[in-house]
Design an enzyme around this catalytic site. Structure first.
Site, PDB file in Angstrom:
ATOM      1  N   LYS B  96     -13.538  -6.782 -12.661  1.00 26.16           N
ATOM      2  CA  LYS B  96     -14.169  -8.067 -13.642  1.00 26.16           C
ATOM      3  C   LYS B  96     -13.616  -9.248 -13.103  1.00 26.16           C
ATOM      4  CE  LYS B  96     -12.878  -8.224 -18.253  1.00 26.16           C
ATOM      5  NZ  LYS B  96     -12.761  -9.955 -18.751  1.00 26.16           N
ATOM      6  N   ALA B 184     -16.559 -11.306 -24.528  1.00 28.06           N
ATOM      7  CA  ALA B 184     -15.846 -11.928 -25.110  1.00 28.06           C
ATOM      8  C   ALA B 184     -16.316 -12.789 -26.542  1.00 28.06           C
ATOM      9  CB  ALA B 184     -15.409 -13.365 -24.224  1.00 28.06           C
ATOM     10  N   GLY B 185     -15.417 -13.031 -27.593  1.00 28.99           N
ATOM     11  CA  GLY B 185     -15.988 -13.847 -28.526  1.00 28.99           C
ATOM     12  C   GLY B 185     -16.170 -12.913 -29.938  1.00 28.99           C
ATOM     13  N   ASN B 206     -10.868  -7.041 -27.310  1.00 33.63           N
ATOM     14  CA  ASN B 206      -9.377  -6.999 -27.147  1.00 33.63           C
ATOM     15  C   ASN B 206      -8.769  -7.449 -28.216  1.00 33.63           C
ATOM     16  OD1 ASN B 206      -7.436  -7.497 -24.095  1.00 33.63           O
ATOM     17  ND2 ASN B 206      -6.780  -7.036 -26.186  1.00 33.63           N
ATOM     18  N   THR B 207      -8.756  -8.860 -28.247  1.00 36.10           N
ATOM     19  CA  THR B 207      -7.990  -9.440 -29.521  1.00 36.10           C
ATOM     20  C   THR B 207      -8.335  -8.855 -30.822  1.00 36.10           C
ATOM     21  OG1 THR B 207      -8.344 -11.401 -28.072  1.00 36.10           O
ATOM     22  CG2 THR B 207      -7.492 -11.709 -30.248  1.00 36.10           C
TER      23      THR B 207
END
Lengths: 65, 258
Positions: B96, B184-185, B206-207
């Site tokens: 990645k 992401a996001g 992830n987060t």
């Protein structure tokens, strides 16, 4: 010999990359090493001679996104 | 089934391994999410190397495919070297590719990204580039050898959700045959639902999971692993074409059923 290991200057007696890893107690198949910006494969470490001011990178796995 | 560089992946949820409250919580989240791929990273290890070793063993025992990243790299040479070191450790050609252009926003440096992608593809890597939703950058990445794209839907860690639906829709329309993974996001199950409805192939979380009150358990109303996410987005809408507002091929992130 004066080496920059993971960004920190150290004085070491080791003359090869393998000796350096042993002296610093790095062990395990999960290490990756580079010298002066070039990957040094696991099997090349025994023969890789170090020189003054070499920049050594020793990386291991960590959590990441 | 989702196919990435010729490998069939039984889930459309990729899970990052950062910022969990504990290694045990991470392991439980991976198991319960039924993800097929986890992302990992490399770091400078202090003498001894035992922290990395413990993490390495834990990931290996989970039995999922590993997608190493080049997180934190700010230039082409640094990213290329990190990718090679990751291949040495994880014994995979998958990478990645992240080349960060701004320290605060973690926005990708798309110019360096394309250059690094070309170098790595030429060296046999199978590159998963973390990119923006820019179509021309996407074309350049494909030209460079990438067969998968990982656009953001909002900057990393913001949990802002898809900010530019028009751009994401365009991306899907322009590259109908390229696996597109939102990298992401995403902060809520509804965000994942939206991008899957747009026809994206998978999402990387992830987060949103690691930062949930209890990442592995699945209390209603909280962001967590598979149950919450799947409850929110499954069954995925598969309306007749005349009624489809978003995509001709909306997908679910649940593991594909045979």
């Amino acid at each position: 010999m004066r080496l920059i290991i993971n960004g920190e200057t150290q004085i070491v007696a080791a003359t090869t990359l393998s000796q350096l890893l042993t002296a610093l107690e790095y062990e395990g198949e999960w290490l990756a090493t580079a010298v002066n910006g070039e990957l040094i494969h696991r099997e090349e470490r025994d023969d890789h001679a170090l020189a003054d001011n070499d920049r050594i990178e020793i990386l291991t796995p960590m959590q990441g996104g | 089934m989702l196919e990435l560089y010729g490998t069939e992946i039984p889930s459309r949820l990729l899970l990052g391994t950062a910022r969990y409250p504990s290694p045990a919580m991470l392991a439980e989240s991976v198991k319960r999410s039924q993800t097929g791929i986890v992302t990992v990273s490399l770091r400078r290890e202090t003498a001894g190397g035992r922290n990395g070793g413990a993490f390495f063993e834990m990931i290996r025992e989970l039995g999922v495919r590993v997608l190493p990243n080049t997180a934190g790299c700010h230039g082409v040479s640094e990213a290329v070297l990190t990718a090679k070191m990751a291949r040495e450790v994880f014994r995979t050609n998958w990478i990645k590719l992240e080349v960060i252009g701004n320290h605060d926003t973690l926005q990708p440096d798309v110019f360096a990204l394309v250059e690094a992608a070309r170098i790595l593809s030429d060296e046999g890597f199978e590159v998963f580039p973390y990119t923006t939703d820019d179509l021309i950058v996407a074309e350049r990445l494909l030209d460079a050898g990438c067969q998968v794209l990982m656009p953001w839907c909002a900057p990393i860690g913001t949990a802002a959700g898809p900010l530019n639906l028009s751009a994401l829709r365009s991306m899907r329309a322009h590259f109908p045959d390229v696996p597109l993974i939102v990298d992401a996001g995403i902060g809520r199950p509804s965000h994942a639902a939206i991008v899957m409805e747009l026809g994206f192939d998978a999402v990387l979380l992830n987060t949103a999971v690691a930062g949930a009150g209890d990442p592995a358990a699945m209390p209603a109303g909280r962001l967590s692993a598979r149950a919450c996410w799947s409850r929110a987005i499954w069954p995925c809408p598969r309306r007749p074409s005349s009624e489809r507002r978003f995509s001709r091929d909306a997908r679910s992130i649940l593991p594909d059923r045979r």
